[in-house]
Scaffold this motif. Structure first.
Motif, PDB file in Angstrom:
ATOM      1  N   LEU A  67       0.869  -1.159   0.000  1.00  0.00           N
ATOM      2  CA  LEU A  67       0.000   0.000   0.000  1.00  0.00           C
ATOM      3  C   LEU A  67       0.913   1.218   0.000  1.00  0.00           C
ATOM      4  O   LEU A  67       1.769   1.367   0.883  1.00  0.00           O
ATOM      5  CB  LEU A  67      -0.896   0.010   1.237  1.00  0.00           C
ATOM      6  CG  LEU A  67      -1.793   1.216   1.426  1.00  0.00           C
ATOM      7  CD1 LEU A  67      -2.785   1.325   0.275  1.00  0.00           C
ATOM      8  CD2 LEU A  67      -2.518   1.124   2.747  1.00  0.00           C
ATOM      9  N   LEU A  68       0.772   2.063  -1.001  1.00  0.00           N
ATOM     10  CA  LEU A  68       1.590   3.269  -1.134  1.00  0.00           C
ATOM     11  C   LEU A  68       0.737   4.472  -0.758  1.00  0.00           C
ATOM     12  O   LEU A  68      -0.327   4.689  -1.330  1.00  0.00           O
ATOM     13  CB  LEU A  68       2.101   3.415  -2.568  1.00  0.00           C
ATOM     14  CG  LEU A  68       3.018   4.585  -2.850  1.00  0.00           C
ATOM     15  CD1 LEU A  68       4.314   4.453  -2.066  1.00  0.00           C
ATOM     16  CD2 LEU A  68       3.311   4.686  -4.329  1.00  0.00           C
ATOM     17  N   LEU A  69       1.193   5.226   0.222  1.00  0.00           N
ATOM     18  CA  LEU A  69       0.473   6.401   0.712  1.00  0.00           C
ATOM     19  C   LEU A  69       1.227   7.652   0.284  1.00  0.00           C
ATOM     20  O   LEU A  69       2.455   7.695   0.366  1.00  0.00           O
ATOM     21  CB  LEU A  69       0.381   6.368   2.240  1.00  0.00           C
ATOM     22  CG  LEU A  69      -0.165   5.088   2.845  1.00  0.00           C
ATOM     23  CD1 LEU A  69       0.073   5.066   4.336  1.00  0.00           C
ATOM     24  CD2 LEU A  69      -1.628   4.957   2.527  1.00  0.00           C
ATOM     25  N   GLU A  70       0.494   8.646  -0.154  1.00  0.00           N
ATOM     26  CA  GLU A  70       1.103   9.916  -0.531  1.00  0.00           C
ATOM     27  C   GLU A  70       0.339  11.036   0.148  1.00  0.00           C
ATOM     28  O   GLU A  70      -0.900  11.036   0.156  1.00  0.00           O
ATOM     29  CB  GLU A  70       1.061  10.117  -2.039  1.00  0.00           C
ATOM     30  CG  GLU A  70       1.887   9.113  -2.804  1.00  0.00           C
ATOM     31  CD  GLU A  70       1.794   9.327  -4.299  1.00  0.00           C
ATOM     32  OE1 GLU A  70       0.664   9.424  -4.809  1.00  0.00           O
ATOM     33  OE2 GLU A  70       2.840   9.419  -4.932  1.00  0.00           O
ATOM     34  N   ALA A  71       1.056  11.990   0.696  1.00  0.00           N
ATOM     35  CA  ALA A  71       0.419  13.142   1.325  1.00  0.00           C
ATOM     36  C   ALA A  71       1.204  14.388   0.957  1.00  0.00           C
ATOM     37  O   ALA A  71       2.431  14.364   0.878  1.00  0.00           O
ATOM     38  CB  ALA A  71       0.393  12.979   2.837  1.00  0.00           C
ATOM     39  N   PHE A  72       0.487  15.455   0.717  1.00  0.00           N
ATOM     40  CA  PHE A  72       1.142  16.726   0.447  1.00  0.00           C
ATOM     41  C   PHE A  72       0.195  17.847   0.821  1.00  0.00           C
ATOM     42  O   PHE A  72      -1.019  17.688   0.804  1.00  0.00           O
ATOM     43  CB  PHE A  72       1.583  16.852  -1.011  1.00  0.00           C
ATOM     44  CG  PHE A  72       0.481  16.647  -2.009  1.00  0.00           C
ATOM     45  CD1 PHE A  72      -0.235  17.716  -2.502  1.00  0.00           C
ATOM     46  CD2 PHE A  72       0.176  15.374  -2.460  1.00  0.00           C
ATOM     47  CE1 PHE A  72      -1.245  17.523  -3.411  1.00  0.00           C
ATOM     48  CE2 PHE A  72      -0.830  15.172  -3.377  1.00  0.00           C
ATOM     49  CZ  PHE A  72      -1.544  16.250  -3.857  1.00  0.00           C
ATOM     50  N   SER A  73       0.788  18.965   1.196  1.00  0.00           N
ATOM     51  CA  SER A  73      -0.028  20.132   1.511  1.00  0.00           C
ATOM     52  C   SER A  73      -0.313  20.870   0.212  1.00  0.00           C
ATOM     53  O   SER A  73       0.355  20.670  -0.796  1.00  0.00           O
ATOM     54  CB  SER A  73       0.688  21.027   2.516  1.00  0.00           C
ATOM     55  OG  SER A  73       1.873  21.535   1.952  1.00  0.00           O
ATOM     56  N   GLY A  74      -1.282  21.751   0.249  1.00  0.00           N
ATOM     57  CA  GLY A  74      -1.655  22.500  -0.944  1.00  0.00           C
ATOM     58  C   GLY A  74      -0.578  23.472  -1.377  1.00  0.00           C
ATOM     59  O   GLY A  74       0.282  23.862  -0.602  1.00  0.00           O
TER      60      GLY A  74
END
Length: 91
Positions: A67-74
């Motif tokens: 499972l690959l998770l990606e997070a980034f702010s705007g």
């Protein structure tokens, strides 16, 4: 499981800069080469940061695959720090 970090038995923060264009295979190989640990451990989260401080990737082995998770702010946020609460992991 993804709503909070209670379901993870271990969390590894991979230090240094990681090319976040890398996919699952490259990130798993990076874990294995830097830590000498088999990354295929269920309920273990590996976190990677790039040079930009607004992006992070996570890699989790579930019993049937990755499972690959990606997070980034705007983009409107110039500087933003990510907070990882590890109080749930305290023994």
């Amino acid at each position: 499981m993804l709503n909070d970090a209670v379901g993870f038995s271990a969390v590894y923060i991979m230090t240094g800069y990681t090319d976040l264009r890398s996919g699952i295979d490259r990130l798993a190989a990076l874990v294995e080469s830097k830590t000498d640990v088999n990354p295929c451990q269920p309920n273990t989260l590996y976190l990677f940061c790039g040079r930009r401080t607004d992006r992070i990737k996570g890699l989790v082995w579930e019993k049937d695959g990755w499972l690959l998770l990606e997070a980034f702010s705007g983009r409107e946020t110039k500087r933003r720090s990510c907070l990882l609460r590890i109080s749930n992991f305290a023994g």
